[in-house]
Design an enzyme around this catalytic site. Structure first.
Site, PDB file in Angstrom:
ATOM      1  N   ASP A 121      -2.009  -1.798   0.460  1.00 15.66           N
ATOM      2  CA  ASP A 121      -1.383  -2.915   1.170  1.00 15.66           C
ATOM      3  C   ASP A 121      -2.106  -3.214   2.483  1.00 15.66           C
ATOM      4  OD1 ASP A 121       0.989  -4.747   1.504  1.00 15.66           O
ATOM      5  OD2 ASP A 121       1.258  -3.501   3.290  1.00 15.66           O
ATOM      6  N   GLU A 134      -5.330  -5.415  -1.342  1.00 10.39           N
ATOM      7  CA  GLU A 134      -4.736  -6.676  -0.888  1.00 10.39           C
ATOM      8  C   GLU A 134      -5.515  -7.080   0.358  1.00 10.39           C
ATOM      9  OE1 GLU A 134      -0.693  -8.723   0.882  1.00 10.39           O
ATOM     10  OE2 GLU A 134      -1.268  -6.680   1.386  1.00 10.39           O
TER      11      GLU A 134
END
Length: 746
Positions: free
Chosen positions: A419, A472
């Protein structure tokens, strides 16, 4: 009694005072057995106990209490045998009755962690931290109990506290292994299921808030915050066949269609106080659903333990602990095992970029900025009100890499979606001038984070062949998926955030105006092969006021659903692996709310059931047609046929791969049906000849999907009519707001 009088003076008053007031920073030098004047003297601290006896191979000796302090002292040579083993019998007065507690002495055990463990810890290269730090049940010298170890180099004293010692930090102070800054103790008869925390004194002697274990492998159900000792019994895996073939299943040429799930809200039980399903229930419901829908993988929003459910797991504190919201670690392992045996891979979102500042967590863990940067210009994330890991510190890098490996190795996870990588790569991420500190070269790149990501991906590649690392990452940072040896970051895939933003932006326009934004649907192919991409329609696109996919689509209900069907057809035939968030597969009308399930009752409506049917068929076609997945990362697998018909908002392209049928994909992004729409086809691309016949294998306007059922009667033939600069072509009927796919017949 003269011996007892002598023993009173064997401990100085200042030492007794340090014991009683919890200031003993070297407990093993004081407590436990020690040779004094040719005798074995035992010192033990049990505040509130009325008596303490020592039972050994020779007999029993009663210790003497010094000044009602709870410090008990006595010579024990008359009790212990040659093996030097003994137990303590501690008498407590509980509500007028005497209760005798029998236990071994924690301070009778020698050093616990090995020199290699400590060396690797200090270097940040201990890859099995979950087997070293934290609470590990074990049998030591024939005694069952739990070894506790925690990194806190700047603390003056660290103790284990729990129900077993009435949360009294004076009772079980730990030994400092100064060479690595690690504190350790073995506490006998502490078993799985025991709640615990650490009590620390900072370097000024101030008591800090009780801390959960950073390497706990289980935790209490939030909002409670204790760590929990968990069983060390290995899980019996039955997924050997999956793991053995995973290298083949997860190659760049393999199909990958991921169903993204928030485990807490996929299906809530409204009748039972809106509770979430546990891992067993998710195994019974989610696994067969995902398999039947044709998805190849499940991806979960973070299931690492996190204090605030509203963070969806993106503010974790238990980097080694599956959230107790869904059951035990063993139950999670069983869920993964069931997925693998059903042919489903499992990917977890994992958050190494930042952590919450909750008092029981990592923040100022030992009274200093230990896991985070001290300077808020480096250590505080303004967007999320969280703290940023100090990637320049060996032990912090090692902690995070060991966490990643814990999920991949111990729980057989097939991949991690890392993330907020963009926030890690840039020191000025979401900061104004003067709010950030340049790197050593004066630049904005976070060199320490870059080094961490490279080390992470190399460690995963070396230890977990076939495991995926997905970034990401929303910027133009070069080489995100390039190998580390070639100067890249070493990820397997990168989320194509640009493609997602551009294509959704295009779809939000009234079809009348799409001609002016034609490039937003074609631009992704300009850079489609610069990285190994995944096309994400994730939770972030259907929350925080962005609306659901259904709500993003323009027009009335019919047009909204037709737009969505056409978009899904475009997405599934576009180069790149696929990811779709739960609820989108049946055109969830409302945006996602983590406190509620998707509106599954919409499936009673044939129109929404048609969308679900389409996604299922797209998955099956994507898997069964090699041209749609084998060349996802190879520019030779895609060729535009029509990319410039902005006036009609029509797009056509080939998907090609060796030794498999070639596909033609045509998208009509207006609500106008077009007949006799001619598309020229090149010679010798994908083996195309003038005698070819093309079979219509998917039409998003089919009645079964809720469309108007306009199409091409199943197949079309080539003709020698020139079009688009080619000498051969096919003439098609293009349904309104549709994507149609043709396969070359042998």
């Amino acid at each position: 009694m003269r011996e007892a009088d002598m023993l009173h003076t064997s401990l100085e008053a200042s030492v007794i005072d340090a014991i009683v007031h919890g200031r003993l920073n070297d407990p093993f030098a004081v407590l436990g057995p020690h040779r004094v004047n040719d005798k074995t003297e035992l010192r033990s601290f049990h505040p509130g106990a009325s008596a303490v006896s020592v039972v050994g191979g020779k007999g029993q000796v009663t210790l003497q209490q010094i000044d009602h302090s709870g410090v008990f002292v006595g010579a024990i040579d008359d009790a212990i045998g040659k093996d030097k083993k003994y137990t303590l019998h501690v008498t407590w007065n509980v509500q007028g009755s005497e209760l005798v507690q029998e236990t071994e002495d924690p301070y009778a055990f020698d050093l616990l962690l090995g020199e290699l463990d400590l060396h690797l810890l200090a270097e940040g290269r201990h890859r099995e931290l979950g087997r070293c730090l934290g609470a590990i049940p074990m049998t030591l010298e024939g005694v069952e109990g739990t070894r506790f170890a925690v990194w806190a180099p700047n603390a003056r004293r660290v103790s284990v506290v729990g129900d077993f010692n009435t949360w009294d930090g004076r009772r079980h102070p730990m030994r400092l292994r100064a060479e690595a800054g690690v504190w350790e103790i073995f506490i006998p008869r502490i078993a799985a299921g025991t709640r615990y925390k650490y009590e620390l004194l900072d370097n000024q002697g101030h008591v800090l808030p009780l801390k959960a274990d950073p390497v706990a492998r289980a935790s209490e159900l939030p909002p409670a915050t204790c760590s929990v000792v968990t069983s060390n019994t290995p899980f019996r895996w039955t997924d050997g066949a999956w793991i053995k073939t995973r290298n083949e299943l997860l190659t760049y040429t393999a199909p990958m269609s991921i169903y993204e799930v928030h485990a807490a809200s996929w299906l809530r039980v409204v009748e039972e106080d809106n509770r979430n399903l546990d891992w067993h229930e998710l195994g019974d419901r989610l696994i067969p659903y995902a398999v039947e829908m044709g998805f190849t993988h499940l991806e979960f929003l973070p299931i690492m333990e996190h204090p605030f459910g509203g963070s969806w797991g993106y503010q974790p504190l238990g980097q080694f602990s599956p959230s107790s919201r869904f059951g035990t670690p063993a139950a999670f392992a069983n869920f993964v095992d069931r997925c693998h045996n059903a042919g489903l891979g499992v990917i977890l979102d994992w958050v190494p970029a930042h952590f919450p500042s909750d008092a029981h967590g990592l923040a100022h863990f030992d009274g200093t900025a230990l896991y985070e940067h001290a300077d808020p210009r480096e250590g505080f994330h303004q967007d999320w009100n969280t703290l940023i890991y100090n990637f320049g510190r060996n032990e912090v890098r090692g902690f995070l890499i060991a966490s990643a490996l814990e999920w991949l190795e111990h729980f057989h996870i097939d991949g991690l979606r890392v993330d907020a990588v963009a926030s890690m790569l840039y020191r000025d991420y979401s900061r104004k001038a003067g709010e950030w500190i340049p790197n050593i070269h004066g630049g904005r790149e976070n060199l320490e984070a870059v080094g961490f990501l490279k080390e992470l991906n190399e460690a995963v590649s070396a230890r977990c062949p076939g495991a995926l690392m997905i970034a990401e990452e929303s910027t133009a940072w070069p080489g995100v998926t390039a190998p580390v040896k070639d100067g890249g970051l070493g990820f397997s895939y990168k989320w194509n955030m640009g493609w997602m933003h551009d294509t959704l932006h295009y779809m939000e326009y009234n079809p009348l105006y799409r001609r002016h934004h034609h490039h937003e649907l074609t631009f992704g192919l300009v850079y489609a092969y610069s990285e190994k991409f995944m096309l994400p329609i994730s939770h972030d696109e259907v929350v925080h006021g962005k609306g659901s996919l259904y709500e993003k689509m323009p027009g009335d209900d019919w047009q909204k659903l037709a737009n969505l069907r056409a978009y899904f057809g475009f997405m599934w035939t576009h180069p790149g692996k696929k990811l779709l968030f739960m609820g989108c597969e049946f055109a969830q009308v409302r945006e996602w709310n983590h406190d509620a399930s998707p509106d599954w009752d919409l499936l009673d409506d044939p129109r929404h059931r048609g969308i679900q049917h389409l996604v299922r068929d797209l998955n099956h076609i994507y898997v069964s047609e090699p041209a749609l997945h084998e060349s996802d990362c190879d520019a030779a697998g895609f060729r535009w046929l029509i990319g410039d018909d902005a006036d009609n908002s029509v797009f056509a392209y080939l998907r090609v791969t060796p030794n498999a049928p070639t596909l033609i994909v045509v998208c009509n992004m207006t609500p106008v049906a077009r007949t006799d729409y001619r598309i020229g086809l090149p010679d010798m691309v994908g083996g195309i000849t003038q005698s070819d016949t093309w079979e219509e294998i998917l039409n998003t306007d089919a009645a079964i999907y809720g469309g108007g059922n306009l199409g091409n009667s199943g197949q079309v033939a080539m003709s020698p009519h020139a079009a688009n600069g080619h000498q051969q072509s096919i003439a098609l009927t293009l349904p309104p707001l549709s994507t149609i796919v043709f396969r070359k017949k042998n």
